[in-house]
Structures are given as C-alpha cells and as structure tokens.
Design an enzyme around this catalytic site. Sequence first.
Site, PDB file in Angstrom:
ATOM      1  N   LYS A  57       9.867 102.195  29.778  1.00  0.00           N
ATOM      2  CA  LYS A  57       8.696 102.516  30.510  1.00  0.00           C
ATOM      3  C   LYS A  57       7.859 103.619  30.261  1.00  0.00           C
ATOM      4  CE  LYS A  57      11.629 103.302  34.057  1.00  0.00           C
ATOM      5  NZ  LYS A  57      12.945 103.096  33.444  1.00  0.00           N
ATOM      6  N   ARG A  65      11.830 104.513  43.230  1.00  0.00           N
ATOM      7  CA  ARG A  65      13.135 104.132  42.730  1.00  0.00           C
ATOM      8  C   ARG A  65      13.918 103.610  43.834  1.00  0.00           C
ATOM      9  NH1 ARG A  65      13.069 107.279  37.810  1.00  0.00           N
ATOM     10  NH2 ARG A  65      14.912 106.884  36.423  1.00  0.00           N
ATOM     11  N   ARG A  73      17.651 108.056  21.712  1.00  0.00           N
ATOM     12  CA  ARG A  73      16.306 108.745  21.658  1.00  0.00           C
ATOM     13  C   ARG A  73      15.867 110.124  21.625  1.00  0.00           C
ATOM     14  NH1 ARG A  73      14.505 106.342  27.759  1.00  0.00           N
ATOM     15  NH2 ARG A  73      15.531 107.842  28.909  1.00  0.00           N
ATOM     16  N   ARG A  89      16.537 116.307  22.782  1.00  0.00           N
ATOM     17  CA  ARG A  89      17.201 115.200  23.485  1.00  0.00           C
ATOM     18  C   ARG A  89      17.328 115.565  24.890  1.00  0.00           C
ATOM     19  NH1 ARG A  89      19.220 111.387  19.251  1.00  0.00           N
ATOM     20  NH2 ARG A  89      18.615 112.224  17.182  1.00  0.00           N
ATOM     21  N   ARG A 122      23.444 105.893  35.414  1.00  0.00           N
ATOM     22  CA  ARG A 122      22.074 105.670  35.597  1.00  0.00           C
ATOM     23  C   ARG A 122      21.712 104.188  36.031  1.00  0.00           C
ATOM     24  NH1 ARG A 122      19.539 108.757  30.742  1.00  0.00           N
ATOM     25  NH2 ARG A 122      17.419 108.102  31.650  1.00  0.00           N
TER      26      ARG A 122
HETATM   27  P1  AMP Z   1      13.670 109.125  34.162  1.00  0.00           P
HETATM   28  O1  AMP Z   1      13.181 110.129  33.198  1.00  0.00           O
HETATM   29  O2  AMP Z   1      12.812 108.355  34.943  1.00  0.00           O
HETATM   30  O3  AMP Z   1      14.847 108.449  33.514  1.00  0.00           O
HETATM   31  O4  AMP Z   1      14.556 110.094  35.224  1.00  0.00           O
HETATM   32  C1  AMP Z   1      15.437 110.892  34.940  1.00  0.00           C
HETATM   33  C2  AMP Z   1      16.167 111.375  36.042  1.00  0.00           C
HETATM   34  O5  AMP Z   1      15.498 111.769  37.072  1.00  0.00           O
HETATM   35  C3  AMP Z   1      16.957 110.184  37.084  1.00  0.00           C
HETATM   36  O6  AMP Z   1      18.033 109.778  36.601  1.00  0.00           O
HETATM   37  C4  AMP Z   1      17.140 110.905  38.375  1.00  0.00           C
HETATM   38  O7  AMP Z   1      18.098 111.613  38.527  1.00  0.00           O
HETATM   39  C5  AMP Z   1      15.705 111.574  38.473  1.00  0.00           C
HETATM   40  N1  AMP Z   1      14.489 110.664  39.027  1.00  0.00           N
HETATM   41  C6  AMP Z   1      13.613 110.624  38.238  1.00  0.00           C
HETATM   42  N2  AMP Z   1      12.513 109.898  39.006  1.00  0.00           N
HETATM   43  C7  AMP Z   1      13.153 109.813  40.255  1.00  0.00           C
HETATM   44  C8  AMP Z   1      12.942 109.078  41.603  1.00  0.00           C
HETATM   45  N3  AMP Z   1      11.603 108.373  41.645  1.00  0.00           N
HETATM   46  N4  AMP Z   1      13.538 109.237  42.408  1.00  0.00           N
HETATM   47  C9  AMP Z   1      14.972 109.950  42.652  1.00  0.00           C
HETATM   48  N5  AMP Z   1      15.404 110.242  41.178  1.00  0.00           N
HETATM   49  C10 AMP Z   1      14.358 110.430  40.333  1.00  0.00           C
END
Ligand code: AMP
Length: 222
Positions: free
Chosen positions: A18, A93, A132, A164, A176
Amino acid sequence: MASNAPVLILLGPPGAGKGTQARMLEEDFGLVQLSTGDMLRAAVASGTEAGRKAKAVMEAGQLVSDDIVLAILKDRMSQPDVAKGIILDGFPRTDGQAAALDGLLSANGQKVTAAISLEVDDEAMVGRVSGRYTCACGEGYHDQFKQPAKAGTCDKCGGTSFKRRADDNAETVRERLKAYHAQTAPLIAYYEGKGVLQKIDAMGAIADIRTALGQIVQGVAA
Ligand code: AMP
C-alpha cells in the site's frame, strides 16, 4: 479539498504494498498519500498525548482506537495540500472509521471514488514485511525485493540514514495480519456494496502493480 477531487482507498494486509504504491500514485497523478500509520509513528516520535496512547498498541500489532486515528486524520485532511485529491493508505481499518470517512466526505459533497483491494497471499506477507526498511526521506526498500542501486545510499535523495519499523518483525506481523482479517477485511464487502471496489493481483512485480493501479486510477479519476 475540491469537491470533485479523487478520494482513493488502498486496502490490503500489511506487506501488500500500500505504501509503496501510494507513493507511486503521488508521483504519477499528483495526489497526496495519507498514511495513518505514518501519522501515528510521527505522533509517537514527537511524544504527543495521542502518540503516548498509541505506542504500546502499535508495538503489539493491534489497532489504535478509532477516536485517536480519526482525530489525527481529520486534522491532516483540513490542510490545504490535499486539495487535488488523496490516496488513503492504511485507513479506514474498521467499520467505524469507514462510516466516519463517509460522514466527513459527505459534509463536503464528496464520496469515496474507488477502494482498491491489493490481493496477496498471507504467507508471503511475513517475509515481505520483515525485510523492509525506509530512508529518512520516506523511500521504501527491501532486503530481497528492492535494494538501492548503490548499497547504503538512497536512490531518491542520496541519503544514507535508513530505519526499520519496531513492528516489522515476524511475531508482530502475524498479530497485524490477524487484526487485518478480523477488523479490516470486511470493508472489502462494504465498498463492493457501494459499487466502488476494484481488486488487483498484488503478488507480482512492483512496476506491474503500478501499471495496473494507474489504469484503474485513470479510469476513475482522470
Ligand atoms: P501501518 O503503517 O498502516 O502498517 O500501521 C502501523 C500500525 O499503526 C498498525 O499496526 C496500527 O497499530 C496503527 N494504525 C495505522 N493506521 C490505523 C488505523 N486506520 N486504525 C487503527 N490503527 C492504525
């Protein structure tokens, strides 16, 4: 945001690509990537109240509460640079976030232009995420799939400082993925019901996925 500006959502589990693809769409279409993960990591780094609350939740691979995420997103969406349109990366989400987004947009005479689901195999995601790393400028790399042309130097900005993520380890990635399937995957049906869902195979080469996504975006947002 201009009322005819495109609002694109990228859906997919951690590791689906993404962030990588959102950055490419920024370059190709002049849209703005809005990553709630990046916003939350910035809040954690700067020690805001929201960041302090989110830190442990993120490290455990769980979802941060809708209240915190929505406040951060609303604030970001009120800034002028989003005028030309946005690519939401990692948001919504949950059902509650999707409903709140609809409300925010409809107040401005807008709706979601397209929700694009990046379809991948879960088993491959643990390896993708674990390898990554990112340059300080935001450019993403991968030990196996995308090394800089000159080792240790960012292709984009020439920088040499990489990091990282704390949650990009195999154990947290599995948490996740669970959170994705329990709370986020149902949004695929939600957007299908609204007639804005598109699906693409995201297991192939980054450049091929960029092309496929570009065709979709051209079709809906040109
Ligand atoms: P990401 O960078 O999108 O993989 O997000 C990393 C972490 O941030 C996730 O595992 C969640 O803990 C938190 N997070 C990011 N976006 C959201 C969202 N829209 N709702 C809830 N938690 C989020």
